[in-house]
Design an enzyme around this catalytic site. Structure first.
Site, mmCIF file in Angstrom:
data_model
loop_
_atom_site.group_PDB
_atom_site.id
_atom_site.type_symbol
_atom_site.label_atom_id
_atom_site.label_comp_id
_atom_site.label_asym_id
_atom_site.label_seq_id
_atom_site.Cartn_x
_atom_site.Cartn_y
_atom_site.Cartn_z
ATOM 1 N N GLY A 25 52.085 35.861 39.551
ATOM 2 C CA GLY A 25 52.347 36.000 41.046
ATOM 3 C C GLY A 25 51.543 37.346 41.463
ATOM 4 O O GLY A 25 50.761 38.081 41.260
ATOM 5 N N HIS A 31 43.026 35.551 42.167
ATOM 6 C CA HIS A 31 43.797 34.379 41.516
ATOM 7 C C HIS A 31 43.279 33.134 42.210
ATOM 8 O O HIS A 31 43.180 31.969 41.687
ATOM 9 C CB HIS A 31 45.231 34.594 41.812
ATOM 10 C CG HIS A 31 46.085 35.725 41.205
ATOM 11 N ND1 HIS A 31 46.521 36.624 41.763
ATOM 12 C CD2 HIS A 31 46.391 35.895 39.852
ATOM 13 C CE1 HIS A 31 46.967 37.636 40.963
ATOM 14 N NE2 HIS A 31 46.774 37.135 39.780
ATOM 15 N N LYS A 140 37.981 39.281 34.401
ATOM 16 C CA LYS A 140 38.570 40.858 34.590
ATOM 17 C C LYS A 140 39.356 41.161 33.476
ATOM 18 O O LYS A 140 39.297 42.319 32.883
ATOM 19 C CB LYS A 140 39.385 40.945 35.696
ATOM 20 C CG LYS A 140 39.865 42.200 36.019
ATOM 21 C CD LYS A 140 40.591 42.375 37.374
ATOM 22 C CE LYS A 140 42.157 42.247 37.015
ATOM 23 N NZ LYS A 140 42.821 43.483 36.267
#
Ligand code: AMP
Length: 273
Positions: A25, A31, A140
């Site tokens: 989240g 994302h 990443k």
């Protein structure tokens, strides 16, 4: 976007061409890039938001990890995400198998001793209950992608791992939920992490790999209030540290973890030479 909260509801997705994007989240453009790439590949996309307690050490930021569910939902809708999975902790963790990864004691595993075992355990559970055709992850977290590749092979999951290049701020700083902990000054300092990785990679291409060059870069980062945990060159498959060499050949990851104040950041560059 359909919200799913129980394992039972996932059964309805079994016949879909499904890509799974696990997240904790506090979504940012990195994302969302994973979601967009999945849509481009014509998958239906299921994003999970779950702050996994198994991957946090006892002195880490599990309790304070940023939670922005309302904004996250809107961002996912804007990217035409199909399903948002908000698992209940009790149901997800119930009967979970403890995984051990061969990568657990390398790089970030050294100062986060149970982190990758915790990641592998939760992703195994997700793959078992969601049964996606693909899982999409960011470069990443390069070490994490190796852990998941290992997990998929070990348990023979019929799931393809797709990795996506790191999304960055204009300054070069890798996008991360933990960037929210940084002050403006710290954010400017943090941009030096990526520029130093780039400079080091260029030096390796020009002069071969010299340990002295790495040492100098670490000194430079420390002078800029960046507390280096590791900054090193590794084999991109085994994660073994690389010996000095005038003529490197192979696939490598130049990777770092560093603290600015209390905030732990990671970044890397993957390259072949
Ligand atoms: P997290 O919410 O930090 O667990 O990250 C969820 C997924 O998003 C992982 O696969 C990460 O590698 C990926 N991710 C995080 N930051 C970035 C970024 N800056 N660029 C691309 N992917 C990212």
């Amino acid at each position: 976007m359909k919200i799913i909260k129980s394992n039972k509801e996932l059964e309805a997705l079994n016949s879909k061409k499904l890509a799974f994007v696990p997240t904790m989240g506090n979504l940012h453009a990195g994302h969302l890039k994973l979601v967009s790439e999945a849509k481009k590949l014509e998958y239906e996309v299921i994003v999970s938001i779950f702050v996994n307690p198994l991957q946090f050490g006892k002195d880490e930021d599990f309790d304070s990890y940023p939670k922005t569910l309302k904004e996250d939902k809107l961002k996912l809708i804007s990217k035409e995400c199909d399903y948002l999975f908000l698992p209940k902790s009790k149901e997800l963790l119930n009967g979970i198998h403890q995984e051990t990864s061969r990568y657990n004691n390398f790089l970030c595993g050294i100062d986060r001793p149970e982190h990758f075992n915790g990641v592998a355990s939760i992703i195994r559970k997700f793959l078992e209950i969601i049964k996606p055709n693909s899982i999409i992850m960011g470069e990443k977290d390069f070490q994490q992608t190796l852990v998941i590749k290992e997990l998929i092979i070990k348990h023979n999951f019929k799931c393809k791992l797709i990795t996506i290049p790191t999304a960055r701020e204009n300054s070069g700083l890798a996008m991360s939920s933990r960037n929210n902990y940084l002050t403006e000054t710290e954010r400017m300092q943090a941009a030096k992490i990526y520029s130093t990785l780039v400079d080091t990679k260029n030096l390796i291409f020009k002069n071969g790999f010299k340990r002295k060059d790495l040492k100098n870069k670490i000194i430079y980062l420390k002078k800029n209030n960046i507390n280096v945990i590791y900054f090193d060159l590794f084999d991109a498959e085994s994660l073994e540290s690389i010996n000095e060499s005038p003529h490197l050949k192979g696939n490598f990851v130049l990777a770092t973890a560093a603290k600015i104040g209390n905030t732990r950041l990671i970044d890397n560059i993957v390259f072949s030479i």
